[in-house]
Structure formats: structure tokens, C-alpha cells
Design a protein around this motif. Structure first.
Motif, PDB file in Angstrom:
ATOM      1  N   ARG A 141      -6.095   3.680   4.309  1.00  0.00           N
ATOM      2  CA  ARG A 141      -4.907   3.087   3.691  1.00  0.00           C
ATOM      3  C   ARG A 141      -3.748   3.085   4.698  1.00  0.00           C
ATOM      4  NH1 ARG A 141      -0.320   4.294   1.555  1.00  0.00           N
ATOM      5  NH2 ARG A 141      -0.577   6.515   1.939  1.00  0.00           N
ATOM      6  N   MET A 153      -8.759  -2.343  -2.332  1.00  0.00           N
ATOM      7  CA  MET A 153      -7.841  -1.291  -1.887  1.00  0.00           C
ATOM      8  C   MET A 153      -7.821  -0.086  -2.824  1.00  0.00           C
ATOM      9  SD  MET A 153      -6.314  -2.065   0.933  1.00  0.00           S
ATOM     10  CE  MET A 153      -7.662  -2.958   1.662  1.00  0.00           C
ATOM     11  N   LEU A 193       0.813  -1.223   0.000  1.00  0.00           N
ATOM     12  CA  LEU A 193       0.000   0.000   0.000  1.00  0.00           C
ATOM     13  C   LEU A 193       0.844   1.270   0.000  1.00  0.00           C
ATOM     14  CD1 LEU A 193      -2.726  -1.146   2.558  1.00  0.00           C
ATOM     15  CD2 LEU A 193      -2.832  -1.225   0.061  1.00  0.00           C
TER      16      LEU A 193
END
Ligand code: ADP
Length: 221
Positions: A77, A69, A53
Motif C-alpha cells: 500500500r 486494494m 490509499l
């Protein structure tokens, strides 16, 4: 745990798309240990950063713990990154001005763990990694292998479900490298899911499977 479908990553270069990852499809179950191999520039670090991420794909989907995501809010996040993911880097990335204990503690500060509890957890990790005697030293006072031990201690102290390692042994002598790989294996056996990037054939074998990237594509599983 991870499901990637038809993922593409590109950079715009002189009004042309320069593809770094092409049509990546990848499923990683909890408890897996995956080694990513491939020549320099193949897209390995980019893929690892997307998994962690720290970077985003341009096309395709990335589901982490059943959640998409792609369009999550920044706050979420960061929360996912801090609470579920640990990162180990080739160049350790320790904070020079902090002691070994402080470096490890940082991950718990970010997670919001209270001071007393942090100290107890750090003491346990120092003990487990046999570096209690080094706790008040600064990174530059340690060997490369010891610095990477601290890097791993920091990455796992907050008990992440997913541990990502970008050439964790790249700067180490082979005996130190083996020590680090044995430790990763142990963490995997305890349940941590691991994805590592490596150029070392022997160390790649520590993974339960090997993924080869070539020119942005997965060529063999
Ligand atoms: P590897 O880890 O396999 O060596 P990387 O994922 O680091 O490969 O890089 C893959 C390709 O992406 C390289 O050709 C690199 O130049 C390119 N690349 C990485 N980051 C950027 C960026 N910010 N802008 C443009 N190109 C990039």
C-alpha cells in the motif's frame, strides 16, 4: 485506472453506523480530470483519501491499476502510494523547517532516488515552475500561491500517474487560484490523471467531468 464498486464508508457512533460514503460507483480512466463538488461534510475528502490509499472503505471494492486494494499488505500500500500517487492539500502541508528545494526533494528521497539524480530532477522542476530564485527560502517566506506551487512541485516531482488535489485553491486569491488551475490543466494534458475537490464552480470546469456528492452519495455525473 480506477474502478470503485459499491463502496461504503462508515464510522461507528454510539453503536450505530454513521455513513460517510454510500454505494459509490466510479470509474476513472487514465488521462481523466475529475472535479468532485458538494457541500461541506458530503464525504469529498474521505473519497479522495480512499483514492489516495490514505483511508480504507468498510465495504465494496477499489481496484487501482487492475489490482484490488482492499486486502493488500501495508508495505505494498505504501509502495503504491509513494510511486503512483501525488497529493496536494488546501493548506499546502509543506515542512516549515525545510527549504523549497528540500521540500520538493523529499518525495524523491521516499522513492529511493539517488542524491545526484534527485538534485538534477529538483533543478528541472524548480526551473519549470519558475521558482529557481526561491529554492533556498523557507515556506513562510513565500506567498500562498508560491507555497502551493511548491506543494504541486513536490506532488509531481516523482511523476505520479494520479494526482489528487483537495481544494488546492481554497486558500488563494482568484488570480493565484487560476495560475494553479492552469498548471493542473497543463499536467493533465501531459498525461497525469487528476481528481480534484473544489467548491469553486469556475475551477470545477477545468475538469473533463464533474461529480456531485451529496450526503455521501453521487447525485449527478
Ligand atoms: P467533505 O470533504 O465533503 O467536507 P469529509 O469527507 O471531510 O467531507 O467528511 C464527511 C463526514 O465524515 C463528516 O460528517 C465528518 O464529520 C465525518 N468524518 C470524517 N472523519 C471522521 C472520523 N475520523 N470519525 C468520525 N466521523 C468522521
Amino acid at each position: 485506472m480506477i474502478e470503485i464498486k459499491n463502496l461504503f464508508k462508515y464510522y461507528n457512533h454510539k453503536s450505530q453506523k454513521s455513513y460517510v460514503l454510500k454505494d459509490i460507483n466510479l470509474t476513472i480512466e487514465e488521462g481523466d480530470f475529475v472535479s468532485i463538488m458538494g457541500p461541506s461534510g458530503a464525504g469529498k475528502s474521505t473519497l479522495l483519501n480512499i483514492l489516495g490509499l490514505l483511508d480504507e472503505p468498510n465495504e465494496g471494492t477499489y481496484r487501482f491499476f487492475e489490482e484490488e486494494m482492499h486486502n493488500i499488505k501495508e508495505k505494498k500500500r505504501v509502495e503504491y502510494h509513494r510511486n503512483h500517487i501525488g497529493f496536494i492539500f488546501q493548506a499546502y502541508h509543506l515542512i516549515d523547517e525545510m527549504t523549497v528545494a528540500e521540500n520538493i526533494e523529499t518525495a524523491l528521497v521516499y522513492k529511493g532516488v539517488k542524491r545526484k539524480e534527485r538534485q538534477a530532477i529538483v533543478a528541472d522542476v524548480l526551473d519549470r515552475f519558475n521558482i529557481v530564485g526561491k529554492k533556498d527560502l523557507f515556506p513562510e517566506q513565500l506567498s500562498g500561491g508560491q507555497q502551493q506551487l511548491v506543494g504541486i512541485a513536490r506532488a509531481i516531482v516523482a511523476k505520479p500517474a494520479l494526482l489528487l488535489a483537495d481544494e488546492p485553491t481554497g486558500n488563494l486569491h482568484s488570480s493565484q487560484g487560476k495560475m494553479i488551475m492552469d498548471l493542473l490543466k497543463e499536467l493533465n494534458e501531459e498525461g497525469t490523471t487528476i481528481v480534484q475537490v473544489t467548491h469553486n464552480d469556475a475551477f470545477a470546469q477545468y475538469g473533463k467531468r464533474i461529480i456531485n456528492l451529496l450526503d455521501g452519495r453521487i447525485v449527478a455525473n
